[in-house]
Design an enzyme around this catalytic site. Structure first.
Site, mmCIF file in Angstrom:
data_model
loop_
_atom_site.group_PDB
_atom_site.id
_atom_site.type_symbol
_atom_site.label_atom_id
_atom_site.label_comp_id
_atom_site.label_asym_id
_atom_site.label_seq_id
_atom_site.Cartn_x
_atom_site.Cartn_y
_atom_site.Cartn_z
ATOM 1 N N GLU A 78 58.331 27.918 50.946
ATOM 2 C CA GLU A 78 58.842 27.211 51.200
ATOM 3 C C GLU A 78 59.281 27.405 49.837
ATOM 4 O OE1 GLU A 78 61.029 26.894 53.133
ATOM 5 O OE2 GLU A 78 60.984 25.091 54.963
ATOM 6 N N ASP B 15 66.908 29.309 53.503
ATOM 7 C CA ASP B 15 66.524 29.477 51.745
ATOM 8 C C ASP B 15 66.096 30.052 50.749
ATOM 9 O OD1 ASP B 15 64.346 28.698 53.565
ATOM 10 O OD2 ASP B 15 64.171 26.853 52.860
#
Ligand code: PGA
Length: 279
Positions: A143, A136
């Site tokens: 993140e 990702d």
């Protein structure tokens, strides 16, 4: 950003080990930033091999790992501390008192984050930071959506990351939901950064990192803001790069400069003054 495309994952780990050994050879008190995950394992194996062959010593090194799960008891086999002990620390001559990971098994997590930043600062900063990349686009456990200025802090893992990492745990439920991770701002303070990526599963993230816009949606794209980053990629991880041919061309010129041959040629003359194309 220097993009080096190598034929195999083995070649990636060799080059990464070369960079670590160069840092150890040139710094009096080398400070290494280390990463966990499947990708750097082969690099650690190569470093162990070089140590056993008597070619490198880690005794002068200080290390800082990028991240640690929160809530795993000390000695848990999937803690990043255990991972590092198993793959590297226990197999070479590091001084274990100088091998640091964030403390994820304390209740005072805020204090643990601040203490980690202070230790990195007090060590003089990181000379060489090794990174992997998540599918990702995360680096460490930053993140998507992480602040590009973030410091070491508590971070919730995405379900994608938990699924990716569940292969190391008994079940998806056993994967922690929280981590302590160096921030993107922390990582960008390392003097040199090398990111390793192998396998087709990383091709989209690598393309976004190197050729997409700088955006918190792809935390690794923040590396475009750093002046000394090397990407070590195998063919499959590099397969979606639009400027692939250009990167290969730059490396060819780089090799000519290092040889500084033939004498009298333009590259030969340049190579006698510069042995490296800047990132
Ligand atoms: P991997 O993880 O090396 O196991 O693919 C990389 C990462 O999540 O940073």
């Amino acid at each position: 950003m220097r993009v080096i495309i190598l034929q195999t994952p083995e070649a990636v780990s060799q080059r990464a080990a070369d960079l670590v050994c160069e840092t150890i050879a040139t710094e009096e008190t080398p400070v290494l930033g280390l990463a966990t995950g499947g990708t750097p394992v082969a690099t650690y194996q190569e470093l162990v091999r070089r140590y056993q062959a008597g070619n490198v010593s880690f005794s002068a090194c200080t290390t800082f790992n990028l991240d640690e799960y929160v809530g795993l008891p000390e000695g848990h086999p999937e803690s990043y501390r255990c991972f590092m002990n198993q793959h590297l620390f226990d197999r070479v001559d590091f001084d274990s008192r100088r091998c640091h990971l964030p403390q994820g098994n304390t209740l005072d997590l805020q204090q643990a984050c601040q203490a980690y930043e202070a230790m990195i600062r007090d060590s003089g900063g990181i000379d060489l930071q090794i990174l992997g990349i998540g599918t990702d686009g995360h680096i460490a456990f930053n993140e998507p959506g992480s602040s590009l200025a973030s410091r070491t802090r508590l971070k919730a893992l995405t379900e994608q990351t938990r699924r990716d990492n569940s292969r190391f745990f008994e079940s998806l439920d056993a994967v922690p939901k929280l981590s302590i991770t160096m921030g993107i701002g922390t990582i960008l303070e390392a003097r040199k950064i090398v990111l390793l990526a192998t396998g087709e599963g990383k091709a989209d993230a690598v393309r976004a990192l190197a050729e997409g816009p700088v955006t918190a949606s792809v935390p690794a794209s923040a590396l475009q803001l750093h002046a000394n980053v090397t990407l070590l990629l195998d063919e499959t991880a590099a397969s979606k790069l639009v400027r692939r041919e250009y990167y290969m061309h730059v490396e060819e010129i780089q090799r000519s400069l290092q040889k500084a041959q033939p004498r009298g040629s333009h590259l030969g003359r340049v190579g006698s003054h510069f042995d490296r194309i800047a990132e």
